[in-house]
Scaffold this active site. Sequence first.
Site, short mmCIF file in Angstrom:
data_model
loop_
_atom_site.label_atom_id
_atom_site.label_comp_id
_atom_site.label_asym_id
_atom_site.label_seq_id
_atom_site.Cartn_x
_atom_site.Cartn_y
_atom_site.Cartn_z
N GLY A 103 46.46 -8.79 32.85
CA GLY A 103 46.99 -10.10 32.48
C GLY A 103 46.10 -10.82 31.49
O GLY A 103 46.52 -11.76 30.81
N ARG A 104 44.86 -10.41 31.44
CA ARG A 104 43.96 -11.02 30.46
C ARG A 104 42.93 -10.01 29.96
O ARG A 104 41.93 -10.38 29.34
CB ARG A 104 43.24 -12.22 31.05
CG ARG A 104 42.50 -11.90 32.32
CD ARG A 104 41.63 -13.03 32.69
NE ARG A 104 41.16 -12.91 34.05
CZ ARG A 104 40.34 -13.77 34.59
NH1 ARG A 104 39.91 -14.79 33.89
NH2 ARG A 104 39.96 -13.62 35.83
N ASP A 136 46.96 -17.96 31.73
CA ASP A 136 46.74 -18.16 30.29
C ASP A 136 46.07 -16.99 29.57
O ASP A 136 45.85 -17.06 28.36
CB ASP A 136 45.90 -19.44 30.08
CG ASP A 136 44.57 -19.37 30.82
OD1 ASP A 136 44.23 -18.29 31.38
OD2 ASP A 136 43.86 -20.40 30.85
N GLY A 137 45.70 -15.95 30.30
CA GLY A 137 45.07 -14.81 29.64
C GLY A 137 43.62 -15.04 29.23
O GLY A 137 43.01 -14.21 28.56
N ARG A 194 34.10 -5.21 27.92
CA ARG A 194 33.61 -4.26 28.90
C ARG A 194 33.85 -2.83 28.42
O ARG A 194 34.74 -2.59 27.60
CB ARG A 194 34.23 -4.42 30.28
CG ARG A 194 35.19 -5.52 30.52
CD ARG A 194 35.54 -5.56 31.99
NE ARG A 194 36.96 -5.43 32.19
CZ ARG A 194 37.57 -5.72 33.32
NH1 ARG A 194 36.85 -6.11 34.36
NH2 ARG A 194 38.86 -5.60 33.45
N ARG A 201 43.09 2.24 37.58
CA ARG A 201 42.95 1.70 38.94
C ARG A 201 43.90 2.42 39.90
O ARG A 201 44.89 3.01 39.44
CB ARG A 201 43.32 0.21 38.91
CG ARG A 201 42.44 -0.59 37.97
CD ARG A 201 43.21 -1.78 37.37
NE ARG A 201 42.42 -2.40 36.29
CZ ARG A 201 41.60 -3.42 36.47
NH1 ARG A 201 41.51 -3.99 37.64
NH2 ARG A 201 40.90 -3.90 35.47
N ASP A 271 44.28 -3.03 43.20
CA ASP A 271 44.29 -3.15 41.73
C ASP A 271 42.88 -3.31 41.17
O ASP A 271 42.68 -3.24 39.96
CB ASP A 271 45.16 -4.34 41.30
CG ASP A 271 44.82 -5.63 42.04
OD1 ASP A 271 44.98 -5.66 43.27
OD2 ASP A 271 44.39 -6.59 41.40
P1 AMP Z 1 41.93 -10.54 39.56
O1 AMP Z 1 42.03 -11.42 40.77
O2 AMP Z 1 41.07 -11.12 38.46
O3 AMP Z 1 41.60 -9.13 39.86
O4 AMP Z 1 43.38 -10.57 38.89
C1 AMP Z 1 44.56 -10.21 39.57
C2 AMP Z 1 45.71 -10.20 38.58
O5 AMP Z 1 45.86 -11.49 37.99
C3 AMP Z 1 45.54 -9.24 37.42
O6 AMP Z 1 46.80 -8.75 37.06
C4 AMP Z 1 44.97 -10.13 36.34
O7 AMP Z 1 45.21 -9.62 35.06
C5 AMP Z 1 45.73 -11.42 36.57
N1 AMP Z 1 44.99 -12.59 36.08
C6 AMP Z 1 43.91 -13.17 36.62
N2 AMP Z 1 43.51 -14.23 35.88
C7 AMP Z 1 44.36 -14.33 34.84
C8 AMP Z 1 44.49 -15.21 33.73
N3 AMP Z 1 43.66 -16.23 33.53
N4 AMP Z 1 45.49 -14.98 32.86
C9 AMP Z 1 46.34 -13.96 33.04
N5 AMP Z 1 46.29 -13.11 34.06
C10 AMP Z 1 45.32 -13.28 34.97
MG MG Z 2 41.49 -7.51 38.95
#
Ligand code: AMP
Ligand code: MG
Length: 518
Positions: A103-104, A136-137, A194, A201, A271
């Site tokens: 997502g980002r 917001d990505g 990174r 995953r 994930d």
């Molecule tokens: P995480 O908790 O960071 O492992 O993220 C879980 C999911 O939420 C993944 O699909 C991420 O890409 C998405 N995600 C987390 N933060 C954001 C963000 N600010 N914008 C878009 N997608 C997000």
């Molecule tokens: Mg994640």
Amino acid sequence: MNKLNFNNRFVTELPGDETGMQQSRQTQGVCWAAVSPTPVQRPNLLAYSSDVLRILNLSDDDANSDDFLAAFCGNRLLPGMTAYASCYGGHQFGNWAGQLGDGRAIALGEVLNNEGERWELQLKGAGMTPYSRRADGRAVLRSSLREFLCSEAMHHLGIPGTRALSLIATGENVMRDMLYDGNPALEPGAVVCRVAPSFTRFGHFEILAARGEYALLQRLIDFTIDRDFPQIDRQSPDYFASWFKLVCERTARLVVEWLRVGFVHGVMNTDNMSIIGLTLDYGPYGWVDNFDPGWTPNTTDEEWRRYSLAQQPPVARWNLERLADALATVATSRSMLNEGLVHFDVTLQTGLSTMLAGKFGLLEWQEEDAALTESIFELMQRAEVDMTEFFRALANVSQQAPELGILRSAFYREPLYQSHSALFYAWLERYAARLAQQQDTDEARRIRMNLVNPRFILRNYLAQQAIDAATNGDMSLIHALMEAARHPYDDDISAALTAKRPDWAINKPGCSMLSCSS
Ligand code: AMP
Ligand code: MG
């Protein structure tokens, strides 16, 4: 910068959605979607890792070039780069969450370095993708800095993980409700680049099984084995079972390593589980200060403590079971997957005892050592003893004449030291008697113990101090932490960087508990 030799297998060998559309959607039948990083206004290179530069055969001059800044903040694609976000699903906190995806995170492609190693580059915080859902990505400086520092700290501790090339401030603010208390505020944004051999995953496989896209799932499995598991012979009739067994083995080894240094990932959703056994996605992670198996840094998990320190091995197995469920949809038999899970259990058990033997300086693990080591962990928890400090101190015990005083520095509270001193002393005597059974010297044991018990860990309060300073434009603490992180087992690290958590940090956000807001 044109030296980077791209060879993008993920996008050339697996199907993708090439429309380039950014809007959030389900992407059926593909493993990735073409995207463009969203440009940022005033990128500013805050830090880079010289070690990772060298892996990519880049120089410090390269790191300070315009191309570097533009490429790794997402403003420009270099020749050979292909930008894409990958599609994955996942089980979050025990429940199937459907499609998640990058997502980002935006991958830039795979570099082949001069040694023939494959390293994928990925920007985190570079803007929206089809998987951004309603977010917001972007990423904030504080979480980006934590990811940047910890990636390098883990590597030098000898623990598999994704690496970090660069940390670039975007010059733009992002809105976050850091404490999830209904008070969103603007914070500085950043992008981390990174670097890892693979960002695949468990969830990449799960989403295809969940959608019934079995042919594509088989294709992803074959691709993954071919690209990321050269040791598996795909011509062999039991290659599938051997591969899953290896995934289980790496995952077991990884969680043992986390326990060795007191690391808590914090969000072990499927994930966030790397198929090649890397520490992946540094969010609300933390390092245990006073030893406590139930400790988690993640505020979202405060009630259930699903991902607390000691839960990491059973959760890793649970995650592997979910992966096995997905793989079973294309495997010839479920029993071969069960063999992998049993292999996880065995690897975990032997891994834990080998790891503990090392931490305690035992040349060989004996069955009775379980009781000896368990009893001290119990005491450490009751008396609030700092885990890292304890093991460095323990290395100095004299086998002939153990003294309680050497452990004193590991205690946070003098009254607890006083009230538990008899119990600790009694344990030290048992320990010394155990040491006396082996052919060893105090000096040799101390050296061995100090190679597995780090002096420096990236304590939560230190990372927070580095964030506070960086927010005010002072990068000196980041550089100091990066330098200490490169030699975590050395004795001569500045006392300021190895000090136990100060009392002011006990309840300060970022130092003791972290939200997922990043
Ligand atoms: P995480 O908790 O960071 O492992 O993220 C879980 C999911 O939420 C993944 O699909 C991420 O890409 C998405 N995600 C987390 N933060 C954001 C963000 N600010 N914008 C878009 N997608 C997000
Ligand atoms: Mg994640």
